[in-house]
Write a protein that holds these residues in place. Structure first.
Motif, PDB file in Angstrom:
ATOM      1  N   GLY A  22       0.811  -1.209   0.000  1.00  0.00           N
ATOM      2  CA  GLY A  22       0.000   0.000   0.000  1.00  0.00           C
ATOM      3  C   GLY A  22       0.846   1.261   0.000  1.00  0.00           C
ATOM      4  O   GLY A  22       0.541   2.229  -0.694  1.00  0.00           O
ATOM      5  N   GLU A  23       1.924   1.239   0.782  1.00  0.00           N
ATOM      6  CA  GLU A  23       2.845   2.384   0.820  1.00  0.00           C
ATOM      7  C   GLU A  23       3.487   2.601  -0.549  1.00  0.00           C
ATOM      8  O   GLU A  23       3.700   3.746  -0.983  1.00  0.00           O
ATOM      9  N   ILE A  24       3.771   1.520  -1.252  1.00  0.00           N
ATOM     10  CA  ILE A  24       4.373   1.635  -2.588  1.00  0.00           C
ATOM     11  C   ILE A  24       3.383   2.286  -3.554  1.00  0.00           C
ATOM     12  O   ILE A  24       3.735   3.201  -4.315  1.00  0.00           O
ATOM     13  N   HIS A  28       3.415   6.160  -5.516  1.00  0.00           N
ATOM     14  CA  HIS A  28       3.212   6.360  -6.953  1.00  0.00           C
ATOM     15  C   HIS A  28       1.921   7.116  -7.248  1.00  0.00           C
ATOM     16  O   HIS A  28       1.505   7.224  -8.411  1.00  0.00           O
ATOM     17  N   GLY A  29       1.282   7.612  -6.200  1.00  0.00           N
ATOM     18  CA  GLY A  29       0.113   8.459  -6.389  1.00  0.00           C
ATOM     19  C   GLY A  29      -1.216   7.736  -6.528  1.00  0.00           C
ATOM     20  O   GLY A  29      -2.246   8.379  -6.776  1.00  0.00           O
ATOM     21  N   ALA A  34      -3.922   2.195  -2.682  1.00  0.00           N
ATOM     22  CA  ALA A  34      -3.207   2.239  -1.402  1.00  0.00           C
ATOM     23  C   ALA A  34      -4.182   2.089  -0.240  1.00  0.00           C
ATOM     24  O   ALA A  34      -3.940   1.320   0.696  1.00  0.00           O
ATOM     25  N   GLU A  35      -5.293   2.810  -0.308  1.00  0.00           N
ATOM     26  CA  GLU A  35      -6.291   2.721   0.760  1.00  0.00           C
ATOM     27  C   GLU A  35      -6.835   1.300   0.879  1.00  0.00           C
ATOM     28  O   GLU A  35      -6.988   0.762   1.982  1.00  0.00           O
ATOM     29  N   GLN A  36      -7.127   0.692  -0.258  1.00  0.00           N
ATOM     30  CA  GLN A  36      -7.664  -0.671  -0.250  1.00  0.00           C
ATOM     31  C   GLN A  36      -6.695  -1.634   0.432  1.00  0.00           C
ATOM     32  O   GLN A  36      -7.101  -2.452   1.273  1.00  0.00           O
TER      33      GLN A  36
END
Length: 280
Positions: A22-24, A28-29, A34-36
């Motif tokens: 998720g941090e990755i 990358h925007g 990421a939230e999922q």
């Protein structure tokens, strides 16, 4: 590979992998993905242990992510749960990181009184045993919570205290000094000290001119008094506050070089959130 597949079925390991991925995606925007993944990490961690430090960490990550997406209610919920877990695991300890995450969510929801109470505990701890904790200073956070409630004199005092602390460090932090200076300017402006606030903003701009190239710095929100007369009217703005002043100290045209621009944006009280920035 076989070991990795086996480990991936373990809730704790799966949560770590989901959170890291998720941090990755966030870097990358891709905030949606990421939230999922971070939410999945929280769910996986719950399956491993409700009151674990790892669960608190996953919730802190989720809170920061949601706060950055302006989903402040969700960020508050995640932050409160994370803080409750930390307090159960380490009673009496001051949890700076999660407290700042929660406090920022409360500020986003305009719950300034609740944020003030939280930030006061951080400032009290900082005054006893100061540590350069990553992120925004507790003095700045408390000062801004106070300023938004109209408690500008106390806010100004806190901003000045933060400036004194920053100036005491052996290494000069130009960005930190510029930020604290601009917050002080905001409080001074709200008290009707327009000329002083303008001078402080110019000082902040000069400090940011020392920062590395390719950097955009947003400083404090600074609402200036209306330029109107009559009984009970706020003091008039200074000339530089009545206009958007721009100064370009350097301008190079050679390939690979950069320009420095400093702009001061003033608005009527209660309207937009102006700021001072430097783009190099």
């Amino acid at each position: 590979p076989t070991t990795a597949k086996q480990d991936a079925t373990h809730p704790n390991v799966r949560a770590t992998m989901q959170s890291a991925l998720g941090e990755i995606y966030l870097s990358h925007g891709d905030q949606t993905r990421a939230e999922q993944l971070v939410r999945e990490a929280v769910a996986s961690q719950r399956a491993y242990g409700r009151d674990s430090a790892d669960l608190a960490t996953r919730l802190e990550t989720l809170g920061r992510l949601l706060g950055g997406m302006h989903q402040f209610a969700g960020a508050e919920s995640a932050g409160k749960e994370a803080l409750a877990i930390r307090e159960r695991l380490t009673p009496g300890a001051v949890n700076f990181e999660v407290s700042k995450t929660l406090g920022s969510a409360l500020m986003g929801e305009e719950k300034y009184g609740e944020a003030e109470e939280l930030f006061r505990s951080l400032v009290a701890a900082d005054r006893k045993h100061f540590s350069r904790d990553p992120g925004t200073s507790s003095f700045i956070l408390l000062g801004e919570a106070l300023r938004r409630q109209g408690k500008n004199a106390e806010a100004s005092s806190l901003f000045r205290e933060e400036l004194a602390r920053l100036n005491s460090f052996p290494t000069v932090d130009s960005v930190g000094l510029a930020g604290a200076t601009s917050y002080l300017a905001s409080a001074e402006a709200m008290m009707g000290h327009g000329v002083g606030a303008d001078s402080l903003m110019r000082r902040a701009c000069a400090l940011l001119a020392r920062t590395p190239p390719i950097q955009v710095q947003r400083l404090a929100r600074c609402t200036m008094p209306r330029d109107q007369g009559g009984p009970g009217a706020p003091p008039a703005r200074s000339s530089s506050q009545r206009r958007v002043a721009s100064a370009i100290p350097t301008a190079r045209t050679a390939a690979g070089s950069s320009s420095t621009a400093c702009s001061f944006s003033a608005s009527h009280a209660g309207n937009s959130d102006p700021c001072i920035c430097v783009i190099r």
